[in-house]
Design an enzyme around this catalytic site. Structure first.
Site, PDB file in Angstrom:
ATOM      1  N   HIS A 107      44.188  78.538  87.262  1.00 35.50           N
ATOM      2  CA  HIS A 107      44.908  77.659  88.273  1.00 35.50           C
ATOM      3  C   HIS A 107      43.850  77.080  89.075  1.00 35.50           C
ATOM      4  O   HIS A 107      43.633  77.690  90.251  1.00 35.50           O
ATOM      5  CB  HIS A 107      45.982  78.494  89.097  1.00 35.50           C
ATOM      6  CG  HIS A 107      46.929  77.729  89.683  1.00 35.50           C
ATOM      7  ND1 HIS A 107      48.276  77.851  90.405  1.00 35.50           N
ATOM      8  CD2 HIS A 107      46.508  76.348  90.424  1.00 35.50           C
ATOM      9  CE1 HIS A 107      48.610  76.953  90.915  1.00 35.50           C
ATOM     10  NE2 HIS A 107      47.863  76.235  91.068  1.00 35.50           N
TER      11      HIS A 107
ATOM     12  N   HIS B   6      42.742  73.005  90.074  1.00 38.49           N
ATOM     13  CA  HIS B   6      42.822  71.595  90.075  1.00 38.49           C
ATOM     14  C   HIS B   6      41.484  70.912  90.337  1.00 38.49           C
ATOM     15  O   HIS B   6      40.818  71.058  91.366  1.00 38.49           O
ATOM     16  CB  HIS B   6      43.666  71.211  91.122  1.00 38.49           C
ATOM     17  CG  HIS B   6      45.405  71.469  91.139  1.00 38.49           C
ATOM     18  ND1 HIS B   6      46.396  71.013  90.579  1.00 38.49           N
ATOM     19  CD2 HIS B   6      45.860  72.872  91.659  1.00 38.49           C
ATOM     20  CE1 HIS B   6      47.405  71.797  90.734  1.00 38.49           C
ATOM     21  NE2 HIS B   6      47.139  72.902  91.439  1.00 38.49           N
TER      22      HIS B   6
ATOM     23  N   HIS C 131      53.910  74.315  88.015  1.00 33.36           N
ATOM     24  CA  HIS C 131      54.012  74.982  89.501  1.00 33.36           C
ATOM     25  C   HIS C 131      55.390  75.198  89.535  1.00 33.36           C
ATOM     26  O   HIS C 131      56.404  74.076  89.442  1.00 33.36           O
ATOM     27  CB  HIS C 131      53.350  73.745  90.396  1.00 33.36           C
ATOM     28  CG  HIS C 131      52.078  73.820  90.421  1.00 33.36           C
ATOM     29  ND1 HIS C 131      51.244  73.535  89.273  1.00 33.36           N
ATOM     30  CD2 HIS C 131      51.163  74.155  91.234  1.00 33.36           C
ATOM     31  CE1 HIS C 131      49.851  73.544  89.581  1.00 33.36           C
ATOM     32  NE2 HIS C 131      49.909  74.049  90.928  1.00 33.36           N
TER      33      HIS C 131
ATOM     34  N   GLU D 148      56.601  77.905  94.468  1.00 29.24           N
ATOM     35  CA  GLU D 148      55.403  77.784  95.550  1.00 29.24           C
ATOM     36  C   GLU D 148      56.023  77.451  96.929  1.00 29.24           C
ATOM     37  O   GLU D 148      56.227  78.407  97.704  1.00 29.24           O
ATOM     38  CB  GLU D 148      54.344  77.007  95.152  1.00 29.24           C
ATOM     39  CG  GLU D 148      53.369  76.879  96.378  1.00 29.24           C
ATOM     40  CD  GLU D 148      52.556  75.638  95.971  1.00 29.24           C
ATOM     41  OE1 GLU D 148      52.955  74.671  95.364  1.00 29.24           O
ATOM     42  OE2 GLU D 148      51.229  75.526  96.453  1.00 29.24           O
TER      43      GLU D 148
ATOM     44  N   ASP E  64      43.315  77.555  93.124  1.00 26.12           N
ATOM     45  CA  ASP E  64      43.969  76.402  93.190  1.00 26.12           C
ATOM     46  C   ASP E  64      43.256  75.159  93.618  1.00 26.12           C
ATOM     47  O   ASP E  64      42.848  74.537  92.630  1.00 26.12           O
ATOM     48  CB  ASP E  64      44.989  76.841  94.425  1.00 26.12           C
ATOM     49  CG  ASP E  64      46.344  75.720  94.337  1.00 26.12           C
ATOM     50  OD1 ASP E  64      46.388  74.913  93.113  1.00 26.12           O
ATOM     51  OD2 ASP E  64      47.221  75.885  95.039  1.00 26.12           O
ATOM     52  N   ASP E  65      42.936  74.962  94.939  1.00 24.72           N
ATOM     53  CA  ASP E  65      41.967  73.760  95.319  1.00 24.72           C
ATOM     54  C   ASP E  65      41.184  74.369  96.300  1.00 24.72           C
ATOM     55  O   ASP E  65      41.272  74.432  97.600  1.00 24.72           O
ATOM     56  CB  ASP E  65      42.914  72.975  96.237  1.00 24.72           C
ATOM     57  CG  ASP E  65      43.959  72.201  95.412  1.00 24.72           C
ATOM     58  OD1 ASP E  65      43.639  71.300  94.454  1.00 24.72           O
ATOM     59  OD2 ASP E  65      45.277  72.770  95.454  1.00 24.72           O
TER      60      ASP E  65
END
Ligand code: HPA
Ligand code: ZN
Length: 365
Positions: A27, A29, A207, A210, A288-289
């Site tokens: 996961h 991005h 997703h 969340e 994630d980011d």
């Protein structure tokens, strides 16, 4: 070495040990790996004006009140990505970072609509990313998969058009996913798009849970046929759902630093990752980011150790889950699981392949 024997977290869970654990990242991005330094470099290279005066000012702006305030800066930042080379540089920088943190296999999201909507062709983005993935396999022995995410704040029709655009590149894309603002955009709205994607042979993830309610997790499984749930942390509010996720061993790609930075939970101490593992759920740990949330995968592992007291057994479980939950074939999964076992069975973790070293078999991409 002394630190490993005597540190506050018991033997062999210091930072070096955590970074060395062979792991898959499921996961991330790619647009969320754009560090401010690179953002400024690309802005200069491409003559794009930024909303920040300096790298420091950009970092200071990454103090998010909520999910939308993050997305606003995330979409703003990626405006510097214009040419194939930009996407290639971005992806290669991530792969280098990941390889240095024990990542052997990465399944990477990209948001084509965030590029095509500002005039950057689909082909430009995907070709740049693909070139870097091939290079990462060759240079670092890092295998990878690419996952095309639909932006759920846009319509299902737009998602369908994006799917059509992706078809000529089908061989480079393993799965479709669903990201962006969750609340008010339930998975079921994208049922037809995911069914069409499945007809073309794409796997699917989404997703869910969340920010959105547990019901969205059910929809992702039942309406979209998701093989994994990205985040899924709100499942803990629904014991019937937890039972199902445990029974079916549905992988959950949890991103602890992201959840705390986006205020899904007030602190790491209140994050449910440990309770989820204790419930027997298939938890994986991801970044994630990372450019926006303060850390890559190893920093997420460390946050779990510090905030929730994750121990060796917990780290071994999440590392094994990461390969089990991946889209690697069974032979590759077995090989990587064996690598995890030998890392943990050696107390000091020094017999396993060091991060970033090319594997003895040709990289699988
Ligand atoms: N959630 C949803 N959409 C996203 C995220 C996220 O954490 N990061 C980038 N797009
Ligand atoms: Zn995400």
């Amino acid at each position: 070495m002394g630190d490993r024997e005597t540190g506050p977290y018991g033997p062999a869970v210091d930072e070096t040990f955590l970074r060395g654990i062979p792991k898959a990242e499921l996961h991330v991005h790619i647009e969320g790996t754009l560090e401010p330094e690179m953002m400024f470099g690309l802005a200069r290279r491409n003559g794009v004006a930024l909303a920040y005066a300096s790298v420091e000012e950009a970092r200071e702006a990454y103090d998010f009140a909520d999910f939308q305030s993050f997305l606003d800066l995330y979409y703003e930042g990626m405006k510097v990505l214009l040419h194939e080379r930009d996407f290639q540089d971005l992806t290669l920088a991530y792969l280098q970072k990941a390889a240095g943190q024990g990542v052997r296999h990465a399944e990477i999201f990209f948001d084509p609509q965030a590029h095509t909507d500002r005039g950057v062709p689909f082909e430009t983005a995907i070709t740049g990313i693909r070139k870097a993935l091939v290079e990462g396999g060759r240079r670092m022995g890092l295998s990878s998969r690419l996952i095309l995410c639909f932006l759920r704040h846009l319509s299902a029709d737009e998602a369908m058009r994006t799917l059509q655009e992706a078809l000529p590149y089908k061989g480079w894309i393993s799965a479709v996913g669903l990201d962006s603002s969750e609340v008010g955009h339930p998975p079921k709205e994208f049922k037809e798009v995911f069914a069409e994607a499945a007809r073309h042979g794409f796997l699917s993830v989404a997703h869910a849970g969340e920010e959105g309610p547990p019901e969205y997790i059910r929809q992702a499984l039942d309406d979209l046929g998701a093989a994994r749930i990205d985040h899924g942390v709100r499942c803990m509010e629904d014991s019937t759902l937890v039972e199902r996720l445990r029974e079916e061993q549905v992988p959950l790609t949890v991103c602890p630093l992201s959840n705390v930075r986006l205020r899904c939970f007030p602190s790491m101490q209140e994050h449910p990752a440990k309770r989820m593992l204790d419930e027997g759920l298939c938890v994986t740990v991801n970044c994630d980011d990372p450019a926006y949330f303060g850390g890559y995968v190893a920093e997420n592992y460390a946050a779990l150790r510090e905030g929730l007291g994750f121990d060796r057994d917990n780290f071994r479980a999440v590392a094994e889950n990461s390969f089990r939950a991946s889209f690697l074939d069974e032979t590759e999964k077995e090989r990587r699981l064996h690598e995890v076992a030998s890392y943990f069975e050696d107390q000091r973790g020094e017999t396993a392949q060091p991060p970033g070293t090319a594997s003895s078999r040709p990289p699988q991409i």
